[in-house]
Design an enzyme around this catalytic site. Structure first.
Site, PDB file in Angstrom:
ATOM      1  N   CYS A  58      -3.321  -2.156   0.320  1.00 38.77           N
ATOM      2  CA  CYS A  58      -3.718  -2.234  -1.101  1.00 38.77           C
ATOM      3  C   CYS A  58      -2.866  -3.223  -1.886  1.00 38.77           C
ATOM      4  O   CYS A  58      -3.251  -3.654  -2.971  1.00 38.77           O
ATOM      5  CB  CYS A  58      -3.640  -0.857  -1.744  1.00 38.77           C
ATOM      6  SG  CYS A  58      -4.676   0.327  -0.902  1.00 38.77           S
ATOM      7  N   HIS A 100      -3.813  -1.417  -9.342  1.00 39.57           N
ATOM      8  CA  HIS A 100      -4.625  -1.061  -8.171  1.00 39.57           C
ATOM      9  C   HIS A 100      -5.420   0.198  -8.508  1.00 39.57           C
ATOM     10  O   HIS A 100      -4.893   1.128  -9.124  1.00 39.57           O
ATOM     11  CB  HIS A 100      -3.698  -0.814  -6.974  1.00 39.57           C
ATOM     12  CG  HIS A 100      -4.414  -0.301  -5.765  1.00 39.57           C
ATOM     13  ND1 HIS A 100      -5.541  -0.913  -5.269  1.00 39.57           N
ATOM     14  CD2 HIS A 100      -4.177   0.780  -4.967  1.00 39.57           C
ATOM     15  CE1 HIS A 100      -5.960  -0.226  -4.213  1.00 39.57           C
ATOM     16  NE2 HIS A 100      -5.156   0.796  -4.005  1.00 39.57           N
ATOM     17  N   ASN A 158     -11.891   2.818  -4.561  1.00 45.93           N
ATOM     18  CA  ASN A 158     -10.740   2.046  -4.082  1.00 45.93           C
ATOM     19  C   ASN A 158     -11.234   1.014  -3.062  1.00 45.93           C
ATOM     20  O   ASN A 158     -11.594   1.378  -1.942  1.00 45.93           O
ATOM     21  CB  ASN A 158      -9.731   3.011  -3.460  1.00 45.93           C
ATOM     22  CG  ASN A 158      -8.485   2.312  -2.947  1.00 45.93           C
ATOM     23  OD1 ASN A 158      -8.419   1.078  -2.901  1.00 45.93           O
ATOM     24  ND2 ASN A 158      -7.498   3.099  -2.554  1.00 45.93           N
TER      25      ASN A 158
HETATM   26  O1  UT7 Z   1      -4.888   3.028  -1.979  1.00 44.61           O
HETATM   27  C1  UT7 Z   1      -4.168   3.488  -0.882  1.00 44.61           C
HETATM   28  C2  UT7 Z   1      -3.191   4.482  -1.284  1.00 44.61           C
HETATM   29  N1  UT7 Z   1      -3.829   5.752  -1.415  1.00 44.61           N
HETATM   30  C3  UT7 Z   1      -3.681   6.476  -2.507  1.00 44.61           C
HETATM   31  O2  UT7 Z   1      -3.042   6.055  -3.454  1.00 44.61           O
HETATM   32  C4  UT7 Z   1      -4.264   7.850  -2.505  1.00 44.61           C
HETATM   33  C5  UT7 Z   1      -3.265   8.851  -3.021  1.00 44.61           C
HETATM   34  N2  UT7 Z   1      -3.764  10.207  -2.950  1.00 44.61           N
HETATM   35  C6  UT7 Z   1      -4.714  10.685  -3.777  1.00 44.61           C
HETATM   36  O3  UT7 Z   1      -5.299   9.940  -4.557  1.00 44.61           O
HETATM   37  C7  UT7 Z   1      -4.989  12.161  -3.747  1.00 44.61           C
HETATM   38  O4  UT7 Z   1      -3.994  12.803  -3.005  1.00 44.61           O
HETATM   39  C8  UT7 Z   1      -6.393  12.537  -3.181  1.00 44.61           C
HETATM   40  C9  UT7 Z   1      -7.477  12.090  -4.129  1.00 44.61           C
HETATM   41  C10 UT7 Z   1      -6.590  11.918  -1.803  1.00 44.61           C
HETATM   42  C11 UT7 Z   1      -6.493  14.057  -3.055  1.00 44.61           C
HETATM   43  O5  UT7 Z   1      -6.235  14.667  -4.314  1.00 44.61           O
HETATM   44  P1  UT7 Z   1      -5.171  15.847  -4.446  1.00 44.61           P
HETATM   45  O6  UT7 Z   1      -5.187  16.252  -5.868  1.00 44.61           O
HETATM   46  O7  UT7 Z   1      -3.880  15.342  -3.885  1.00 44.61           O
HETATM   47  O8  UT7 Z   1      -5.801  16.962  -3.582  1.00 44.61           O
HETATM   48  P2  UT7 Z   1      -5.152  17.768  -2.350  1.00 44.61           P
HETATM   49  O9  UT7 Z   1      -5.104  16.904  -1.137  1.00 44.61           O
HETATM   50  O10 UT7 Z   1      -3.879  18.385  -2.823  1.00 44.61           O
HETATM   51  O11 UT7 Z   1      -6.219  18.895  -2.131  1.00 44.61           O
HETATM   52  C12 UT7 Z   1      -6.425  19.934  -3.099  1.00 44.61           C
HETATM   53  C13 UT7 Z   1      -7.543  20.840  -2.618  1.00 44.61           C
HETATM   54  C14 UT7 Z   1      -7.418  21.256  -1.148  1.00 44.61           C
HETATM   55  O12 UT7 Z   1      -7.939  22.553  -1.036  1.00 44.61           O
HETATM   56  P3  UT7 Z   1      -6.943  23.832  -0.960  1.00 44.61           P
HETATM   57  O13 UT7 Z   1      -6.049  23.576   0.200  1.00 44.61           O
HETATM   58  O14 UT7 Z   1      -6.213  23.819  -2.277  1.00 44.61           O
HETATM   59  O15 UT7 Z   1      -7.890  24.949  -0.781  1.00 44.61           O
HETATM   60  C15 UT7 Z   1      -8.330  20.302  -0.432  1.00 44.61           C
HETATM   61  O16 UT7 Z   1      -8.821  20.819   0.766  1.00 44.61           O
HETATM   62  O17 UT7 Z   1      -8.787  20.115  -2.703  1.00 44.61           O
HETATM   63  C16 UT7 Z   1      -9.446  20.144  -1.441  1.00 44.61           C
HETATM   64  N3  UT7 Z   1     -10.193  18.910  -1.288  1.00 44.61           N
HETATM   65  C17 UT7 Z   1     -11.428  18.735  -1.766  1.00 44.61           C
HETATM   66  N4  UT7 Z   1     -12.245  19.561  -2.448  1.00 44.61           N
HETATM   67  C18 UT7 Z   1     -13.453  19.058  -2.813  1.00 44.61           C
HETATM   68  C19 UT7 Z   1      -9.773  17.762  -0.679  1.00 44.61           C
HETATM   69  N5  UT7 Z   1     -10.744  16.838  -0.772  1.00 44.61           N
HETATM   70  C20 UT7 Z   1     -11.780  17.423  -1.437  1.00 44.61           C
HETATM   71  C21 UT7 Z   1     -13.047  16.971  -1.846  1.00 44.61           C
HETATM   72  N6  UT7 Z   1     -13.848  17.817  -2.514  1.00 44.61           N
HETATM   73  N7  UT7 Z   1     -13.484  15.721  -1.575  1.00 44.61           N
END
Ligand code: UT7
Length: 331
Positions: A116, A256, A286
């Site tokens: 990125c 970004h 992204n």
């Molecule tokens: O550009 C390259 C660099 N990459 C980035 O900068 C990405 C950085 N990371 C992020 O943007 C975020 O971490 C994500 C968008 C990938 C995920 O968001 P989050 O707020 O960190 O969610 P999480 O991984 O902590 O997941 C929270 C909950 C989980 O459920 P439980 O364990 O709390 O029951 C996940 O299983 O949300 C669940 N979850 C979803 N639910 C609905 C994960 N993905 C989804 C989804 N829809 N698509």
């Protein structure tokens, strides 16, 4: 002799037609519009659907648009640097293929891989070529066909990424404008959080690796998020500080587009109001190396000669950085 500065003198961009909406994703994985919008800020992304087309096919219209806007021919380009993590093939470089497709017969070309942050790495490299006086016209392309490496059965990654390309032209000027400063960083210990497991020299692709879905993006989202929030905000602030820039001096933050929450954190740290932040994540997601030039492409008409822009990124590697650009023209 007067110092030569590297100025951005034209911008081009391209996104494919097909819109992959959150509603569409709801039919593919267990997710919903509310979750995606509130956690990422994304409503839809563009996807290159046509068989047999790759990143070079996204890049070609972006570069041709830039040539047309500046009134130059592809033969006039001295060097083309392509930032991508989704090359047409592992080798040769996608930059070579782009040059062949557009007829940039006088250009040498190579790829830069910094995920990125690739566009910032490439622009910093290209600016040095211009500042040296050796090359007159350097094109920087940021392109990714992320749909080619995204697992559409993994809800944690498939909601994030999209396809697109953006390109800029760098030319020399003796005016005090152009690429003013860059602060680039990398830390390979972050690779465990964001990588592709198979298809490289450590683990070449086999039937087994494909069945295990190891040819797709692997991301530990929360860990990457934590590093990204801190990395992008810190480096942007440090760049401002070392150049004596205050929030009032800055016309635009060009961040970004990985997650709206990361963008907000960076803008807050820099003391910038939302009106000064380019945000188009809601419609493109992204696009990895393409997010920054796609923002410049979309906002080009609003930019004024002399505007101070801070471009900032964080991504796989880890790689991160910020670049201060003094805009060179009025559209
Ligand atoms: O550009 C390259 C660099 N990459 C980035 O900068 C990405 C950085 N990371 C992020 O943007 C975020 O971490 C994500 C968008 C990938 C995920 O968001 P989050 O707020 O960190 O969610 P999480 O991984 O902590 O997941 C929270 C909950 C989980 O459920 P439980 O364990 O709390 O029951 C996940 O299983 O949300 C669940 N979850 C979803 N639910 C609905 C994960 N993905 C989804 C989804 N829809 N698509």
């Amino acid at each position: 002799m007067q110092k030569i500065n590297a100025a951005i003198t034209a911008v081009g961009g391209y996104v494919p037609e097909y819109r992959l909406t959150n509603a569409e994703l709801e039919k593919m994985v267990d997710t919903n519009d509310e979750w995606i919008v509130s956690r990422t800020g994304i409503s839809e992304r563009r996807i290159l659907k046509e068989e047999g087309k790759g990143s070079s096919d996204l890049a070609v219209p972006a570069v041709l648009e830039l040539c047309q806007k500046r009134g130059i021919k592809p033969e006039d380009i001295d060097c083309l640097i392509c930032a991508t993590v989704t090359p047409d093939m592992v080798f040769p470089a996608t930059a070579n293929i782009i040059c062949d497709k557009i007829g940039a017969v006088n250009s040498f070309s190579f790829d830069v891989m910094a995920a990125c942050s690739g566009f910032l790495y490439a622009i910093t490299t290209g600016a040095a070529f211009i500042e040296s006086g050796r090359y007159k016209k350097v094109v920087i392309v940021g392109v990714d066909k992320m749909s080619s490496i995204v697992d559409y059965s993994d809800r944690t990654t498939c909601i994030i990424f999209g396809d697109g390309a953006g390109a800029i032209l760098l030319e020399g000027t003796e005016e005090e404008i152009g690429i003013k400063d860059s602060l680039l960083k990398s830390d390979g210990s972050g690779s465990k959080f964001l990588h592709m497991k198979a298809g490289g020299s450590v683990k070449p692709s086999t039937v087994e690796t494909v069945l295990a879905r190891e040819h797709y993006v692997y991301q530990e989202g929360q860990s990457v998020f934590k590093f990204a929030v801190k990395g992008m905000a810190d480096v942007s602030y440090e760049l401002m500080e070392r150049n004596g820039l205050t929030a009032d001096d800055i016309a635009w933050l060009v961040p970004h587009q990985a997650n709206l929450r990361i963008i907000d954190a960076t803008a807050n740290r820099m003391g910038l109001p939302k009106e000064k932040v380019m945000i188009n994540i809601e419609k493109y997601g992204n696009t990895t190396a393409a997010t920054l030039p796609l923002c410049l492409w979309e906002w080009e008409k609003q930019l004024k000669k002399g505007d101070n822009l801070i471009l900032a990124a964080f991504g796989g590697g880890f790689t991160w950085g910020a670049t201060w650009v003094k805009w060179a023209y009025n559209s």
